[in-house]
Design a protein around this motif. Structure first.
Motif, mmCIF file in Angstrom:
data_model
loop_
_atom_site.group_PDB
_atom_site.id
_atom_site.type_symbol
_atom_site.label_atom_id
_atom_site.label_comp_id
_atom_site.label_asym_id
_atom_site.label_seq_id
_atom_site.Cartn_x
_atom_site.Cartn_y
_atom_site.Cartn_z
ATOM 1 N N GLY A 16 0.820 -1.206 0.000
ATOM 2 C CA GLY A 16 0.000 0.000 0.000
ATOM 3 C C GLY A 16 0.852 1.253 0.000
ATOM 4 N N TYR A 17 0.163 2.384 0.142
ATOM 5 C CA TYR A 17 0.824 3.685 0.126
ATOM 6 C C TYR A 17 0.358 4.503 1.315
ATOM 7 C CZ TYR A 17 2.299 2.283 -4.493
ATOM 8 O OH TYR A 17 2.868 1.589 -5.525
ATOM 9 N N ASN A 18 1.110 5.567 1.632
ATOM 10 C CA ASN A 18 0.820 6.300 2.859
ATOM 11 C C ASN A 18 1.003 7.800 2.679
ATOM 12 O OD1 ASN A 18 3.666 7.136 3.752
ATOM 13 N ND2 ASN A 18 3.930 4.914 3.591
ATOM 14 N N TYR A 66 5.539 4.032 0.513
ATOM 15 C CA TYR A 66 4.808 2.772 0.414
ATOM 16 C C TYR A 66 4.968 1.946 1.686
ATOM 17 C CZ TYR A 66 9.283 0.422 -0.487
ATOM 18 O OH TYR A 66 10.565 -0.074 -0.370
ATOM 19 N N ASP A 67 4.113 0.923 1.809
ATOM 20 C CA ASP A 67 4.135 -0.001 2.938
ATOM 21 C C ASP A 67 4.033 -1.431 2.408
ATOM 22 O OD1 ASP A 67 3.495 1.695 5.676
ATOM 23 O OD2 ASP A 67 2.666 2.615 3.891
ATOM 24 N N ALA A 68 4.918 -2.314 2.869
ATOM 25 C CA ALA A 68 4.879 -3.729 2.526
ATOM 26 C C ALA A 68 4.847 -4.538 3.819
ATOM 27 C CB ALA A 68 6.082 -4.120 1.680
ATOM 28 N N THR A 69 3.961 -5.533 3.876
ATOM 29 C CA THR A 69 3.764 -6.304 5.107
ATOM 30 C C THR A 69 3.647 -7.789 4.794
ATOM 31 O OG1 THR A 69 2.578 -4.448 6.126
ATOM 32 C CG2 THR A 69 2.283 -6.612 7.120
ATOM 33 N N LEU A 70 4.330 -8.618 5.580
ATOM 34 C CA LEU A 70 4.198 -10.067 5.514
ATOM 35 C C LEU A 70 3.853 -10.555 6.908
ATOM 36 C CD1 LEU A 70 4.541 -12.738 3.902
ATOM 37 C CD2 LEU A 70 6.930 -12.749 4.667
ATOM 38 N N LYS A 77 -7.963 -18.819 19.433
ATOM 39 C CA LYS A 77 -9.183 -18.255 19.997
ATOM 40 C C LYS A 77 -9.053 -16.767 20.294
ATOM 41 C CE LYS A 77 -8.057 -19.496 24.805
ATOM 42 N NZ LYS A 77 -8.513 -20.242 26.008
ATOM 43 N N HIS A 78 -7.820 -16.282 20.392
ATOM 44 C CA HIS A 78 -7.605 -14.860 20.660
ATOM 45 C C HIS A 78 -7.483 -14.037 19.379
ATOM 46 C CE1 HIS A 78 -7.078 -15.830 24.865
ATOM 47 N NE2 HIS A 78 -6.091 -16.668 24.575
ATOM 48 N N ASP A 79 -7.514 -14.706 18.226
ATOM 49 C CA ASP A 79 -7.392 -14.031 16.925
ATOM 50 C C ASP A 79 -6.134 -13.162 16.858
ATOM 51 O OD1 ASP A 79 -8.821 -14.496 14.671
ATOM 52 O OD2 ASP A 79 -10.536 -13.246 15.195
ATOM 53 N N LEU A 80 -4.996 -13.760 17.200
ATOM 54 C CA LEU A 80 -3.726 -13.050 17.204
ATOM 55 C C LEU A 80 -2.889 -13.399 15.982
ATOM 56 C CD1 LEU A 80 -2.683 -13.455 20.962
ATOM 57 C CD2 LEU A 80 -3.640 -11.420 19.871
ATOM 58 N N GLY A 81 -1.925 -12.554 15.692
ATOM 59 C CA GLY A 81 -0.998 -12.802 14.608
ATOM 60 C C GLY A 81 0.294 -12.053 14.839
ATOM 61 N N ILE A 82 1.241 -12.279 13.943
ATOM 62 C CA ILE A 82 2.522 -11.569 13.987
ATOM 63 C C ILE A 82 2.891 -11.192 12.564
ATOM 64 C CG2 ILE A 82 3.922 -13.672 13.800
ATOM 65 C CD1 ILE A 82 5.872 -12.323 15.811
ATOM 66 N N GLU A 83 3.557 -10.059 12.399
ATOM 67 C CA GLU A 83 3.916 -9.619 11.064
ATOM 68 C C GLU A 83 5.223 -8.836 11.089
ATOM 69 O OE1 GLU A 83 0.643 -7.080 9.807
ATOM 70 O OE2 GLU A 83 1.700 -5.298 10.537
ATOM 71 N N VAL A 84 5.834 -8.753 9.926
ATOM 72 C CA VAL A 84 6.985 -7.887 9.688
ATOM 73 C C VAL A 84 6.554 -6.845 8.663
ATOM 74 C CG1 VAL A 84 9.354 -7.738 8.857
ATOM 75 C CG2 VAL A 84 8.628 -9.720 10.184
ATOM 76 N N SER A 85 6.770 -5.576 8.976
ATOM 77 C CA SER A 85 6.348 -4.509 8.067
ATOM 78 C C SER A 85 7.525 -3.606 7.732
ATOM 79 C CB SER A 85 5.217 -3.682 8.683
ATOM 80 O OG SER A 85 5.653 -3.005 9.850
ATOM 81 N N TRP A 86 7.512 -3.126 6.514
ATOM 82 C CA TRP A 86 8.495 -2.151 6.033
ATOM 83 C C TRP A 86 7.708 -0.909 5.635
ATOM 84 C CZ3 TRP A 86 13.650 -1.351 5.817
ATOM 85 C CH2 TRP A 86 14.152 -0.437 4.890
ATOM 86 N N ASN A 87 7.813 0.135 6.434
ATOM 87 C CA ASN A 87 7.099 1.395 6.181
ATOM 88 C C ASN A 87 8.086 2.391 5.593
ATOM 89 O OD1 ASN A 87 5.323 1.138 9.343
ATOM 90 N ND2 ASN A 87 4.912 0.135 7.405
ATOM 91 N N HIS A 88 7.909 2.693 4.315
ATOM 92 C CA HIS A 88 8.799 3.633 3.619
ATOM 93 C C HIS A 88 8.145 5.017 3.646
ATOM 94 C CE1 HIS A 88 11.622 5.117 0.586
ATOM 95 N NE2 HIS A 88 10.605 5.527 -0.153
ATOM 96 N N LEU A 89 8.461 5.771 4.701
ATOM 97 C CA LEU A 89 7.994 7.140 4.819
ATOM 98 C C LEU A 89 9.083 8.074 4.286
ATOM 99 C CD1 LEU A 89 7.068 5.367 7.493
ATOM 100 C CD2 LEU A 89 6.092 7.531 8.210
ATOM 101 N N LYS A 90 8.733 9.344 4.124
ATOM 102 C CA LYS A 90 9.722 10.351 3.728
ATOM 103 C C LYS A 90 9.598 11.546 4.670
ATOM 104 C CE LYS A 90 9.742 8.912 -1.114
ATOM 105 N NZ LYS A 90 9.591 9.322 -2.526
ATOM 106 N N TYR A 91 10.762 12.067 5.042
ATOM 107 C CA TYR A 91 10.840 13.141 6.045
ATOM 108 C C TYR A 91 11.760 14.215 5.496
ATOM 109 C CZ TYR A 91 11.984 15.299 10.610
ATOM 110 O OH TYR A 91 12.180 16.170 11.656
#
Length: 244
Positions: A16-18, A66-70, A77-91
């Motif tokens: 996605g994009y941000n 952009y944002d990329a997530t895996l 039962k707790h509906d939990l997960g884990i992920e690695v995200s790469w958030n490409h912001l600009k400053y």
């Protein structure tokens, strides 16, 4: 799925994009090895740089923010997960703004409002202000239909910033390379619409705290920049589910 088989969970990938917004911050510049300065920009303002004009071209997918997530949802039962995200912001520290500058500039003490031009200092993390985060994910199913499912998604996590800075100080210009700049922690909340189990659309709002501790400045990479700030990020993404 055969009778009695257990759904082990699902992998997912999203792209996605941000758009980003930043708090004002105090930015300290130091070099007492190959130059002579140690001064701080007080309450400096910075902006993002979305660069969305050509995002639809395959060769330009990674030029905008952009944002990329895996990730993996455990189907527990707790509906939990884990992920690695790469958030490409600009400053980008806005050029030609009046900033209160305090400290030593080549043997001269300064403590006054100053027009900061690129000939004095220019600083941008535009390739970018990158957050590499490991997140704990919590899903709340809001509505479940035959082919659609709407869920609320919450995340919390953190990790290193592997950023790329473009800078100029007193005419000494430097670009990159990618390296470890500091660390970031953040949390987000959003909505996810699953479509036919295998596809989804997602929108999130993320807040983060970033601490730049190891940014180089100047052509010789001896100068250092340190600063902290908070960021708000609005993300819109699409993705794919792989049930296991």
């Amino acid at each position: 799925m055969p009778p009695g088989a257990k759904h082990r969970g699902s992998l997912y990938f999203s792209w996605g994009y941000n758009r980003d917004w930043y708090s004002r911050s105090d930015i300290r510049f130091q070099n007492q090895k190959t130059d002579n300065y140690d001064f701080t920009f007080v309450n400096a303002h910075a902006s993002d740089h979305p660069s969305m004009s050509e995002f639809w071209k395959f060769s330009s997918l990674t030029i905008p923010q952009y944002d990329a997530t895996l990730g993996y949802l455990f189907n527990d039962k707790h509906d939990l997960g884990i992920e690695v995200s790469w958030n490409h912001l600009k400053y980008v520290v806005d050029d030609n703004q009046i900033i209160h500058v305090r400290g030593n500039v080549r043997g001269r003490y300064i403590d006054k409002d100053t027009l900061v031009t690129p000939d004095f200092v220019h600083l941008q993390h535009t390739n970018g202000n990158n957050y590499l985060m490991v997140n704990l994910v919590k899903r709340y199913k809001l509505a479940v239909g035959k082919h659609l499912q709407l869920s609320a998604i919450g995340k919390i996590g953190g990790g290193p910033m592997i950023s790329y800075t473009i800078s100029t100080i007193f005419g000494s210009h430097q670009e990159g390379p990618f390296h470890y700049h500091g660390w970031v922690v953040g949390t987000s909340a959003g909505l996810k619409l699953d479509i036919y189990k295998y596809f989804f659309l997602q929108g999130d709002v993320q807040g983060a705290f970033a601490d730049y501790t190891n940014t180089w400045i100047g052509a010789d990479k001896v100068g250092r920049v340190t600063h902290v700030f908070t960021s708000a990020q609005a993300i819109y993404a699409f993705g794919f589910n792989v049930p296991l």
